[in-house]
Write an enzyme that holds these catalytic residues in place. Structure first.
Site, short mmCIF file in Angstrom:
data_model
loop_
_atom_site.label_atom_id
_atom_site.label_comp_id
_atom_site.label_asym_id
_atom_site.label_seq_id
_atom_site.Cartn_x
_atom_site.Cartn_y
_atom_site.Cartn_z
N GLU A 156 -13.11 -10.84 7.69
CA GLU A 156 -12.81 -12.09 7.05
C GLU A 156 -12.58 -13.07 8.39
OE1 GLU A 156 -12.36 -9.30 3.74
OE2 GLU A 156 -11.51 -9.44 5.79
N THR A 190 2.25 -5.99 3.63
CA THR A 190 1.51 -7.07 4.43
C THR A 190 1.63 -8.40 3.81
OG1 THR A 190 -0.17 -5.07 4.92
CG2 THR A 190 -0.98 -7.56 5.50
N TRP A 238 0.95 -11.88 3.08
CA TRP A 238 -0.38 -12.83 2.63
C TRP A 238 -0.48 -14.07 3.41
CZ3 TRP A 238 -3.38 -10.94 -1.60
CH2 TRP A 238 -4.36 -11.78 -2.25
N LYS A 263 1.01 -1.29 -0.07
CA LYS A 263 0.08 -0.01 0.09
C LYS A 263 0.90 1.22 -0.07
CE LYS A 263 -4.05 -2.15 2.11
NZ LYS A 263 -5.17 -2.03 3.19
N ASP A 305 -14.35 1.88 9.28
CA ASP A 305 -14.58 1.42 7.98
C ASP A 305 -14.83 0.03 8.10
OD1 ASP A 305 -15.10 2.28 5.19
OD2 ASP A 305 -13.28 1.39 4.81
#
EC number: 2.7.1.-
Length: 333
Positions: free
Chosen positions: A294, A222, A224, A123, A289
């Protein structure tokens, strides 16, 4: 001096002596308590410190294999993680062998493959550190440094539900473009002397690219999660409508939590308590937000709520959005 005056003077001195002694003892006790608090604080800080040391002397496994073995239904990494520094060092330094547009979502990101085959999400930096995001608590672009800070808060709280995150500088010209897919490469452009890209996402626009400082771009990386742990997406029961003038049920129905408690997977298992934990976590980071979340797939409500996508955080240090705590104060658990 008369006897009566002597008695009064003695009484006054006695009272002063007693108060002085009590005050000194209290101060000594307070000082001792403060010293113990300081020692406890330093012990916690020492336990949380991560040395970015690449060495893995005691194992022949790669850092990616080690991180994959950490994942279990109720945590992403264990409490004792001596290899954490080596894994994070690899995330920050391993060669990028492929770059592609990010997975589906509303915000700009890139999917990178690091040497050894490990997928990470990049990001880009969109704001200066001291930039204040005005407006709604979920306004603005993703904040890469928010992802980093949220991961370390997850460690401090002992949740261990957030994937590993670290900051990284990448050279877009020498590290990304030579290994980028055509789809990602088509979104690159130059603005002045700076290399920029806008990627592919719901809100990605050519008119709103992320730009490097020259060719060097700061961002967050980040890790995975392993493919053997597929994710299942759920609508958050306290999600917002994101429509002006339209309230979600939890915003006007005081008995809303009673209805949630009767609905799977919140009618049994730890999931509702995870929602409440996450509300406290999100309040501390200022994340309003979390409209979806998940968990691991086919878990029947047994696995944790995974703290993914924390980048809409730390936007305005002057704003404490109390509505984030709705699961806590409505459910009172």
């Amino acid at each position: 001096m008369k006897l009566k005056q002597r008695v009064v003077l003695l009484a006054i001195l006695l009272v002063i002596f007693i108060f002085t002694k009590v005050f000194l003892i209290d101060n000594l006790d307070t000082s001792a308590a403060n010293r113990e608090d300081q020692r406890a604080f330093h012990r916690v800080m020492a336990s949380l410190r991560v040395e970015l040391d690449p060495r893995l002397d005691h194992t022949l496994q790669s850092p990616w294999e080690i991180a994959a073995q950490w994942v279990v239904p109720r945590e992403v990494y264990p409490e004792e993680t001596p290899e954490l520094g080596a894994v994070m060092h690899a995330m920050a330094t391993k060669k990028i062998i492929k770059a592609d547009v990010g997975y589906k979502g509303t915000q700009l990101k890139a999917l990178l493959i690091l040497e050894g085959g490990q997928k990470v999400v990049f990001k880009p930096k969109r704001y200066a550190r001291d930039y204040v995001v005005e407006g709604e608590p979920y306004a603005g672009y993703d904040r890469h440094n928010a992802e980093v800070a949220a991961f370390h808060l997850d460690r401090i709280l002992g949740f261990r539900r957030a994937p590993l995150v670290i900051g990284r500088f990448v050279n877009l010209r020498t590290e990304i473009k030579p290994v980028a897919t055509e789809q990602l490469l088509s979104t690159f452009l130059m603005l002045g002397n700076s290399t920029c890209f806008y990627g592919k996402c719901y809100y990605c626009r050519e008119t709103e690219p992320a730009c490097a400082d020259g060719d060097t771009m700061e961002g967050s990386v980040t890790l995975w999660l392993p493919d053997v742990w597929p994710l299942q997406k759920h609508r958050h029961p306290w999600g917002r409508t994101y429509r002006e003038g339209k309230l979600a049920r939890w915003e006007y129905d005081e008995s809303y939590c009673d209805a949630v408690k009767k609905t799977s997977p919140y009618d049994s298992g730890p999931r509702l308590l995870d929602i409440i934990d996450t509300a406290v976590f999100d309040y501390l980071i200022g994340n309003a937000d979390r409209h979806h979340y998940e968990s691991f797939q086919d878990d029947e409500g047994a696995s944790m709520l995974i703290l993914l996508d924390n980048a809409k955080s730390f936007g305005n240090p002057s704003l404490d959005e109390r509505s984030i705590l709705a699961p806590l104060y409505q459910c009172c658990m």
